[in-house]
Motif scaffolding. Structure first.
Motif, PDB file in Angstrom:
ATOM      1  N   LEU A   1      40.961  74.930  80.371  1.00  0.00           N
ATOM      2  CA  LEU A   1      41.109  76.304  79.876  1.00  0.00           C
ATOM      3  C   LEU A   1      40.883  76.372  78.371  1.00  0.00           C
TER       4      LEU A   1
ATOM      5  N   SER B   1      46.656  82.362  80.327  1.00  0.00           N
ATOM      6  CA  SER B   1      46.874  81.791  81.655  1.00  0.00           C
ATOM      7  C   SER B   1      48.320  81.320  81.783  1.00  0.00           C
ATOM      8  N   TRP B   2      48.763  81.096  83.019  1.00  0.00           N
ATOM      9  CA  TRP B   2      50.141  80.685  83.280  1.00  0.00           C
ATOM     10  C   TRP B   2      50.344  79.180  83.135  1.00  0.00           C
ATOM     11  N   GLN B   3      49.269  78.399  83.198  1.00  0.00           N
ATOM     12  CA  GLN B   3      49.407  76.938  83.217  1.00  0.00           C
ATOM     13  C   GLN B   3      50.126  76.347  82.006  1.00  0.00           C
TER      14      GLN B   3
ATOM     15  N   THR C   1      41.798  82.182  76.242  1.00  0.00           N
ATOM     16  CA  THR C   1      41.820  81.941  77.686  1.00  0.00           C
ATOM     17  C   THR C   1      42.990  81.061  78.077  1.00  0.00           C
TER      18      THR C   1
ATOM     19  N   SER D   1      38.438  73.905  88.143  1.00  0.00           N
ATOM     20  CA  SER D   1      39.137  75.115  88.553  1.00  0.00           C
ATOM     21  C   SER D   1      39.792  74.896  89.915  1.00  0.00           C
TER      22      SER D   1
ATOM     23  N   THR E   1      44.308  79.529  93.446  1.00  0.00           N
ATOM     24  CA  THR E   1      45.724  79.917  93.387  1.00  0.00           C
ATOM     25  C   THR E   1      46.482  79.390  94.596  1.00  0.00           C
TER      26      THR E   1
END
Length: 248
Positions: free
Chosen positions: A136, A147-149, A143, A79, A82
């Motif tokens: 993720l 997420s934006w990834q 999940t 993890s 941000t």
């Protein structure tokens, strides 16, 4: 189409590797693609490997082996905060943009080098995003897509491919190929250590050997990119681009 299929298969394998191992361990291993490309070229064409080819291959392999043995890379945390992502993406976007600006309108060789370096940086970031997406996904498909990834990964992957192809088109392969191939593992290792807190052996002897061995990998890549096989593949493309640039 066959090349595209192998690219997809290679990326799936990279995803699996990054889900298990660190960026520091996985990304430098990608340079072995050059080591396989040369004998394949020799087998499928009249070209035969020369002493320069073997020297570059041995130097790259030896540097890779020593680096992995000495550094003993360990997994970091999966993890990333941000703030860390923001700083990383802003820094890489700024450097990539600067390289594109510098390369635009320059000579074919310098343009190929600038675009190749920019592509390598973007691919290094893609490796970091891939590792994050793999983590993720282990938490669930929902999940991952919440997420934006993965969406940034798709955009960055497309951007990296465009930069790489632009570098190949802009000038000679012996300018674009080594910068692209060398920048990716350098950026990936840096991100792995700084952003993902992946561990590497430290100390005067260990650090010195790591720097020397990684330098050997980079030098070996440049040697492999200046072989007769590469010169044969690019043919008169560079000369045509150079004449066009002089005319402009």
């Amino acid at each position: 189409m066959a090349g595209l299929a192998f690219d997809i298969g290679g990326y799936v394998a990279q995803w699996a590797a990054l889900s298990l191992g660190s960026l520091v361990a996985v990304q430098p291993l990608l340079v072995v693609g050059l080591l396989f490309a040369l004998p394949m070229k020799a087998r499928l064409s009249p070209y035969r490997m020369r002493g320069w080819d073997w020297s570059g291959a041995v130097l790259t392999t030896a540097g890779l082996v020593v680096f992995l043995l000495v550094s003993r890379p360990g997994n970091g945390h999966s993890s990333v905060s941000t703030l860390s992502w923001t700083l990383l993406l802003c820094a890489t976007a700024a450097v990539t943009t600067l390289l594109i600006v510098v390369g635009h309108g320059n000579s074919p060789r310098w343009k190929a080098m600038a675009y190749g370096t920019a592509g390598g940086i973007v691919y290094g970031v893609c490796a970091a995003l891939t590792k994050s997406c793999a983590h993720l996904l282990s938490l669930g498909v929902g999940t991952l897509f919440a997420s934006w990834q993965p969406y940034l990964l798709a955009v960055a992957g497309l951007g990296g491919m465009i930069l790489a192809q632009s570098a190949f088109q802009a000038g000679p392969l012996d300018a674009s190929l080594p910068t692209l191939s060398a920048t990716d593992p350098v950026v990936s290792v840096f991100i792995g250590v700084v952003v993902f807190s992946e561990s590497v052996a430290t100390g005067a002897v260990a650090t010195t050997l790591e720097v020397i061995s990684f330098a050997a990998i980079v030098v070996g890549i440049f040697m492999l990119a200046h072989t007769e096989a590469v010169n044969e593949a690019q043919g008169g493309h560079y000369e045509k681009l150079a004449r066009r640039h002089e005319a402009v």
